[in-house]
Design a protein around this motif. Structure first.
Motif, mmCIF file in Angstrom:
data_model
loop_
_atom_site.group_PDB
_atom_site.id
_atom_site.type_symbol
_atom_site.label_atom_id
_atom_site.label_comp_id
_atom_site.label_asym_id
_atom_site.label_seq_id
_atom_site.Cartn_x
_atom_site.Cartn_y
_atom_site.Cartn_z
ATOM 1 N N GLY A 435 -43.765 -0.732 42.575
ATOM 2 C CA GLY A 435 -43.519 0.265 43.212
ATOM 3 C C GLY A 435 -42.349 0.431 44.552
ATOM 4 N N LEU A 436 -42.631 -0.807 45.470
ATOM 5 C CA LEU A 436 -41.539 -1.196 46.345
ATOM 6 C C LEU A 436 -40.780 -2.202 45.726
ATOM 7 N N GLY A 437 -40.602 -1.587 44.476
ATOM 8 C CA GLY A 437 -38.661 -2.185 43.630
ATOM 9 C C GLY A 437 -39.408 -4.337 43.324
ATOM 10 N N SER A 438 -40.432 -4.651 44.201
ATOM 11 C CA SER A 438 -40.229 -6.426 44.438
ATOM 12 C C SER A 438 -41.061 -6.585 43.142
ATOM 13 N N GLY A 439 -40.455 -7.945 42.173
ATOM 14 C CA GLY A 439 -41.255 -8.811 41.567
ATOM 15 C C GLY A 439 -42.119 -9.393 41.767
ATOM 16 N N HIS A 440 -43.194 -9.659 41.039
ATOM 17 C CA HIS A 440 -44.385 -10.266 41.117
ATOM 18 C C HIS A 440 -44.502 -11.456 40.776
ATOM 19 N N ASP A 441 -44.460 -12.832 40.687
ATOM 20 C CA ASP A 441 -44.743 -13.664 40.613
ATOM 21 C C ASP A 441 -46.444 -14.785 40.683
ATOM 22 N N ILE A 442 -46.742 -14.660 39.376
ATOM 23 C CA ILE A 442 -47.363 -14.829 39.208
ATOM 24 C C ILE A 442 -47.204 -16.355 38.477
ATOM 25 N N PRO A 443 -47.780 -17.836 39.397
ATOM 26 C CA PRO A 443 -47.746 -18.636 38.788
ATOM 27 C C PRO A 443 -48.834 -19.071 38.485
ATOM 28 N N PRO A 444 -48.794 -20.757 37.254
ATOM 29 C CA PRO A 444 -49.578 -20.480 36.447
ATOM 30 C C PRO A 444 -50.447 -21.577 36.733
ATOM 31 N N ALA A 445 -51.979 -20.934 36.635
ATOM 32 C CA ALA A 445 -53.089 -21.120 37.297
ATOM 33 C C ALA A 445 -53.277 -22.067 37.572
ATOM 34 N N GLY A 446 -53.957 -23.371 38.551
ATOM 35 C CA GLY A 446 -54.377 -24.816 38.434
ATOM 36 C C GLY A 446 -52.881 -25.451 39.552
ATOM 37 N N MET A 447 -51.939 -25.270 39.615
ATOM 38 C CA MET A 447 -50.686 -24.979 40.113
ATOM 39 C C MET A 447 -50.377 -25.033 41.343
ATOM 40 N N PRO A 448 -51.563 -25.049 42.426
ATOM 41 C CA PRO A 448 -51.367 -24.713 43.944
ATOM 42 C C PRO A 448 -50.391 -24.598 44.802
ATOM 43 N N HIS A 449 -49.509 -26.181 44.486
ATOM 44 C CA HIS A 449 -47.948 -26.747 44.848
ATOM 45 C C HIS A 449 -47.017 -25.225 44.426
ATOM 46 N N LEU A 450 -46.945 -24.390 43.749
ATOM 47 C CA LEU A 450 -45.973 -23.681 43.467
ATOM 48 C C LEU A 450 -46.560 -22.506 44.938
ATOM 49 N N ARG A 451 -47.224 -22.684 45.191
ATOM 50 C CA ARG A 451 -47.249 -21.703 46.064
ATOM 51 C C ARG A 451 -47.728 -22.329 47.686
ATOM 52 N N GLY A 452 -47.290 -23.523 47.658
ATOM 53 C CA GLY A 452 -47.155 -24.321 49.108
ATOM 54 C C GLY A 452 -47.600 -23.819 50.811
ATOM 55 N N THR A 453 -46.631 -22.640 50.586
ATOM 56 C CA THR A 453 -46.556 -21.972 52.185
ATOM 57 C C THR A 453 -47.791 -21.370 52.701
ATOM 58 N N ILE A 454 -48.403 -20.700 51.511
ATOM 59 C CA ILE A 454 -49.272 -19.811 52.273
ATOM 60 C C ILE A 454 -50.798 -21.075 52.142
ATOM 61 N N GLU A 455 -51.086 -22.122 51.462
ATOM 62 C CA GLU A 455 -52.294 -23.022 51.061
ATOM 63 C C GLU A 455 -51.925 -23.846 52.438
ATOM 64 N N ARG A 456 -50.420 -24.216 52.844
ATOM 65 C CA ARG A 456 -50.632 -25.549 53.824
ATOM 66 C C ARG A 456 -50.777 -24.572 54.957
ATOM 67 N N LEU A 457 -51.067 -23.024 55.519
ATOM 68 C CA LEU A 457 -51.134 -22.008 56.899
ATOM 69 C C LEU A 457 -52.728 -22.447 56.692
ATOM 70 N N PHE A 458 -53.637 -21.798 55.496
ATOM 71 C CA PHE A 458 -54.677 -21.318 55.441
ATOM 72 C C PHE A 458 -55.175 -23.049 55.684
ATOM 73 N N ARG A 459 -54.495 -24.138 55.303
ATOM 74 C CA ARG A 459 -54.950 -25.553 56.199
ATOM 75 C C ARG A 459 -54.823 -25.992 57.464
ATOM 76 N N THR A 460 -53.779 -24.997 57.996
ATOM 77 C CA THR A 460 -52.725 -25.621 59.186
ATOM 78 C C THR A 460 -54.505 -23.980 60.128
ATOM 79 N N LEU A 461 -54.979 -23.515 59.751
ATOM 80 C CA LEU A 461 -55.441 -22.371 60.404
ATOM 81 C C LEU A 461 -57.248 -23.096 60.355
ATOM 82 N N SER A 462 -57.478 -23.174 59.322
ATOM 83 C CA SER A 462 -58.484 -24.181 59.215
ATOM 84 C C SER A 462 -58.600 -25.824 60.557
ATOM 85 N N LEU A 463 -57.885 -25.856 60.577
ATOM 86 C CA LEU A 463 -57.831 -27.375 61.476
ATOM 87 C C LEU A 463 -57.527 -26.708 62.826
ATOM 88 N N GLN A 464 -56.804 -25.438 62.925
ATOM 89 C CA GLN A 464 -56.397 -25.795 64.471
ATOM 90 C C GLN A 464 -56.922 -24.281 64.734
#
Length: 752
Positions: A435-464
């Motif tokens: 509805g926003l006119g955006s694309g919805h990208d769902i990378p294959p399951a089991g490949m978190p490196h394809l969403r590495g930015t958000i995964e690294r942010l959670f690691r940062t929040l956990s450590l800091q």
């Protein structure tokens, strides 16, 4: 740490010559661009006006700028004409679901095709398979793989995996929802979808089912019969006040005479339309014109007078990643009213529960654009986070006590990347994204490196961030060891929300980031928005149409009524005079009930409250106001504008730190909550500005409402005499506390 660079006055808006721009309801087109801004042409007057980048940014953040990207492009115009709508959000939900289902097959096929191209990179030309995928045989083979992936996602929706990897109990299908199955399209039908989608420059509107235009549209009757039928339909709108039956008898007599003449000429007789056909033609006439001719203009005017009251990305927003994280921390139970009505068993269960944090981050700048907390991983939390991405966050820093502002960190994402979790593959979230006119990208399951930015942010929040508090759960039981997490809990979820938001604004955004080459996210945002600009965020009307709660209301002389408030405008007045009291779809923003969006003939229009002063008032504040005034003033005629506004200020002034933090919890209220609140309020109504203007003056010292949260005083007996008003049917009740009624549990509703 480098000193933070102050945020610019506003992100530069990226506009094109084929875009349609609407500023405060006035339509413009882009005719030129300069270093300092754009030259826009008024569509109606053909006059040109200059708009600086800072001015456009301020208009966008204020919700006064609406944009339709590529609106005047030839392929876009053709697609809109074929679909019969301007955007996916304007279509019926059933058509939106059909588009989403077709789009899932197409995007999955393109994903398989891209993977095949990567595999063919190191093969000889004769052995490459990707170029043969679109042949009849290759397409048939590819659809088998596509169907398997689509079916896997459908199974995940119906029967998701538990934390231990076993299948949970299948979810119960809601009434009226589409049940996905593996019975996909054949090669011929899929080729038509794919060709249409690519020919329309990936515009999902082209995938709308053609059933909206089905049916026999050829005239049912001859031209002469149509003329006679229309004449007798208009005969109903005469001062003689004929009934439909009388009009139909005259219609039959006229056609009998015409058929007798045709029989004498050797021609076949015309069929006689039924009384139901005549009734439908009469109903199609304007209600006001019919009654003006039957009853007189003055009487019709009095009856129908409308009462009006006042992966990687180069550009910001190119890729926004979203995910949910189960916070590695146990929390203390809140002491607010959120837990007031829970049993001891429920409280014991909450002590062992970990909350979920949903975050949206811009890959190009590494800036956090949205952050929401809920007790479970839910689609309402995901939608609330997505709405925060496209919303102005000017008051965010002040609410959490941060020094770094984030007013201009809002954009419309080009692509939203999520995992295949239940919150993100839910059709409601998917429809909000497209509805926003955006694309919805769902990378294959089991490949978190394809969403590495958000995964690294959670690691940062956990450590800091999490490491600063006791009561941590750590990543697993092995890492936790014998640490007594439940006995060392030291923070409530509200305090954690405030701490997380302030950490993101003051620490994370101003810390050199390795992924940015040592630049801070705040400086990267300023640099890239100045260079590329951002796609303007939706205006208030479009945002309500995409994210708002869905209801239907009956149109009346006062406009539309919602939660005791009346809403009106010229567009509702014209619709009422033409169609009368019909039911119309509306959308409501739980955080601002000063205006609603109403759908009229496929287009969303904004209508404002007839009582001023409700801009920015939330549903929770308005519910508390109505409950307080309904109990204190059963006689609504005693209400004055000062009383209403003083009560509203008193309610808004009671905000504690926990209540401020609750603003950043999941806020996507359910329509059932609003329906219960309206039922409890019964017939209590806030008077409009016109009612206040006609009301007699009331001594302000007889109905003073204290601002310290004390109970409201009873109206005194010696109030000046007024005409006897119509009393509310709500019985007078004993004095009630000034705080709103608490909700049933810690799940977030609009009562928060």
């Amino acid at each position: 740490m480098t000193s933070p660079k102050p945020l610019s006055a506003g992100a530069r808006q990226r506009l094109g010559v084929t875009d349609a721009i609407t500023i405060d309801g006035v339509a413009y087109r882009v005719t030129g661009e300069a270093d300092g801004g754009y030259v826009l042409q008024n569509v109606e007057t053909a006059l040109h006006e200059s708009f600086e980048h800072a001015r456009l940014a301020a208009l966008s953040l204020a919700g006064r700028l609406e944009i339709s990207v590529g609106h005047y492009a030839p392929i876009t115009v053709r697609t809109r004409m074929m679909a019969g709508a301007g955007s996916v959000a304007a279509l019926p939900v059933k058509d939106q679901q059909a588009i989403a289902w077709k789009l899932e097959w197409i995007t999955t096929f393109l994903e398989v095709e891209a993977e095949q191209h990567n595999e063919d990179a190191n093969r000889p030309p004769r052995e490459r398979k990707a170029r043969r995928m679109r042949s009849n045989k290759g397409l048939e083979e590819a659809l088998v793989e596509v169907g398997a992936r689509v079916q896997a996602r459908a199974n995940a929706r119906a029967q998701p995996l538990a934390e231990d990897g076993t299948l949970r109990k299948p979810r119960k299908t809601r009434a009226g929802t589409r049940v996905d199955s593996c019975c996909g399209p054949g090669p011929r039908r899929f080729r038509e979808w794919l060709n249409d989608y690519e020919a329309a420059c990936h515009n999902p509107l082209v995938l709308r089912p053609k059933t909206a235009r089905c049916g026999n549209r050829t005239p049912r009757y001859a031209a002469e019969v149509e003329r006679v039928l229309q004449e007798h339909a208009e005969m109903f709108a005469q001062e003689k006040n004929r009934s439909v039956a009388q009009c139909h008898r005259k219609l039959r007599a006229a056609l009998d005479a015409l058929n007798a003449k045709r029989k004498a000429e050797g021609l076949p007789p015309y069929p006689v339309p039924s009384d139901r056909t005549l009734s439908r033609r009469i109903d199609a006439l304007d209600v006001f014109l019919v009654e003006a001719k039957r009853l007189g203009v003055d009487r019709a005017t009095r009856k129908h007078r409308f009462i009006v009251g006042k992966a990687e990305a180069l550009r910001p927003g190119q890729r926004v990643e979203m995910d949910e994280w189960k916070i590695d921390l146990f929390f203390l139970l809140s002491q607010t009213d959120l837990l007031k009505d829970l049993t001891e068993e429920q409280l014991d269960e909450l002590k062992k529960r970990r909350w979920f944090l949903c975050v949206a981050i811009d890959v190009a700048t590494r800036c956090v654009l949205g952050m929401r907390v809920d007790e479970t991983a839910s689609v309402r939390n995901a939608i609330s986070t997505l709405e925060m991405v496209v919303s102005d966050k000017g008051d965010l820093a002040a609410a959490v006590g941060a020094v770094t502002p984030c007013r201009h960190m809002a954009l419309r994402p080009e692509d939203v990347a999520t995992d295949s979790g239940g919150s993100f593959i839910d059709p409601r979230f998917h429809l909000a994204v497209i509805g926003l006119g955006s694309g919805h990208d769902i990378p294959p399951a089991g490949m978190p490196h394809l969403r590495g930015t958000i995964e690294r942010l959670f690691r940062t929040l956990s450590l800091q961030l999490v490491r600063e508090f006791t009561g941590q759960t750590f990543s697993n039981v092995v890492a936790r060891g014998d640490y007594p997490a439940l006995q060392r809990v030291s923070i409530t979820v509200e305090d954690f929300v405030l701490a997380a938001l302030r950490y993101a604004l003051d620490v994370y955004h101003n810390t050199p980031h390795a992924g940015l080459g040592g630049e801070t996210p705040a400086n990267a945002w300023n640099r890239l928005t100045d260079l590329y600009g951002v796609i303007p965020i939706p205006g208030r009307n479009e945002r309500r149409a995409i994210f708002g709660l869905r209801f239907e209301r009956v149109l009346g002389r006062h406009g539309l009524r919602f939660m005791g408030l009346h809403y009106g405008g010229d567009v509702l007045r014209d619709l009422y005079l033409k169609r009368g009291g019909i039911r119309v779809p509306i959308r409501v923003d739980p955080q601002d009930i000063g205006a609603l969006s109403v759908e009229i003939e496929g287009t969303w229009h904004e209508v404002r409250a007839a009582t001023t002063g409700f801009d920015g008032v939330s549903l929770a504040e308005h519910q508390a106001l109505c409950e307080q005034l309904a109990k204190r003033y059963a006689n609504e005629a005693l209400l004055t504008q000062d009383i209403v506004f003083e009560a509203l200020r008193a309610i808004q002034g009671r905000a504690s730190a926990a209540e401020k933090a609750a603003t950043f919890l999941a806020r996507f209220a359910e329509p059932e909550d609003v329906a219960r609140a309206e039922h409890n309020l019964r017939t209590f109504t806030i008077p409009s500005d016109a009612d206040f203007a006609n009301a007699p003056a009331v001594d302000p010292f007889t109905s003073v409402i204290p601002t310290s949260g004390a109970p409201l005083p009873d109206p005194v007996e010696d109030t000046p005499a007024t005409p006897k008003p119509k009393l509310s049917r709500r019985p007078s009740t004993p004095e009630a506390p000034t705080t709103p009624a608490p909700r049933k549990g810690p799940g977030i509703g609009f009562e928060d």
